[in-house]
Design a protein around this motif. Structure first.
Motif: not given
Length: 329
Positions: A27-51
């Motif tokens: 969903e794209v609220p007012e003042g936002w936009t979309t990005v067509e992603l080409r790459a992303a990287t992992l952080n320990h934050h992602d594991l903590w979210s799963l915990q």
């Protein structure tokens, strides 16, 4: 669209809550936009979210991922600043009490497309690959702020060239960024590690001046310590500082330290400085610094988005030197 989401949480088996599959378009609220992603990287934050750390269960399912780079709606190559704040906030957004990072309140970057505030887009230098650029918004920005904004004696200042800086741990995303950036800034960078090979790689690949076993007695006291580990290294960090030295803290992956070493801190007049993420302006300066100096993040391994489970398993095992990337084709 294909995305990687947390659908459940478990403190003892975090990977059981990871799901790779089709998710609704952002969903794209007012003042936002979309990005067509080409790459992303992992952080320990992602594991903590799963915990279940920092991500309430009532927000599930949540697309994970803080860091990303791709194409904006006009086809420009951009890097996504991960920190989302109150649109009315003015000044350093890391002090905004309503701030969050992507994947906490808003869907993250482990997807083919992500919605972000327009102000969160930063032009990507052509000299950086999408994978390299995607390493920067969390770990590398955190390291850059620690070294340039939070480490000096005066607020907003950096350590002078030639200062000796100890980095606790040699292999993680923030640690490798600290060593590479600090070396390029003319600082004498020392690292500790429980892994001899990672310590040697910090010297050979990142420009560290020396590596030592964890907890080892150092040749002399240091001007500053960059602390990301917490309980396991805190005592060594404080004992390693010269009188009047500074420890900059951006995390405590091994927990809060006890004892806190208060006697040594006040007697030697040490400074303990907290540091969190960084601003959009700092991200822009970081990108320019890499563009000019040629410093580049180390990408340990890359995985297609559909194979994200493999990347998470490698991060969970802890056998990583640098960053793990997901590519979207």
């Amino acid at each position: 669209m294909l995305a990687v989401a947390a659908v459940s949480q478990s403190s003892h088996d975090p990977l059981s809550g990871l799901e790779v599959g089709e998710r609704p378009e952002p969903e794209v609220p007012e003042g936002w936009t979309t990005v067509e992603l080409r790459a992303a990287t992992l952080n320990h934050h992602d594991l903590w979210s799963l915990q279940g750390v920092g991500l309430p269960a009532d927000r599930l399912p949540m697309i994970l991922g803080c860091d990303g780079a791709g194409l904006d709606a006009e086809g420009n190559e951009v890097v996504v600043h991960a920190l989302v704040g109150d649109h009315n906030w003015r000044g350093d957004e890391t002090f905004d009490p309503k701030r969050s990072i992507l994947s906490e309140r808003h869907p993250g970057t482990f997807a083919q497309r992500v919605a972000v505030p327009k102000r969160n887009l930063v032009p990507k230098p052509a000299s950086l690959s999408f994978e390299e650029a995607a390493c920067l918004p969390t770990a590398w920005l955190t390291a850059y702020r620690m070294l340039t904004t939070r480490s000096g004696i005066a607020p907003g200042s950096a350590l002078p060239p030639g200062s000796t800086v100890l980095v606790q741990g040699a292999g993680g995303g923030v640690a490798t960024a600290l060593v590479a950036l600090g070396s390029a800034m003319g600082l004498r960078m020392w690292v500790t590690s429980r892994d001899e090979a990672k310590g040697a790689s910090a010297v050979d690949q990142l420009g560290a001046d020396a590596h030592f076993p964890s907890g080892a007695r150092l040749p002399h006291k240091v001007d500053a310590v960059m602390e990301t580990v917490g309980a396991a290294t805190w005592g060594h960090s404080i004992r390693s500082l010269r009188p009047g030295g500074t420890v900059v803290v951006c995390g405590a992956t091994s927990g809060d330290p006890s004892p806190a070493e208060m006697t040594r801190i006040f007697f030697l007049q040490l400074s303990v400085i907290g540091s969190t993420m960084g601003t959009r302006d700092e991200l822009e300066r970081l990108l320019s610094f890499l563009d000019v100096t040629g410093v580049r993040p180390i990408v340990d391994a890359s995985y297609p988005l559909a194979d994200a489970a493999g990347a998470f398993a490698k991060l969970h095992e802890g056998d990583v030197f640098g960053k793990l990337a997901l590519t979207m084709g």
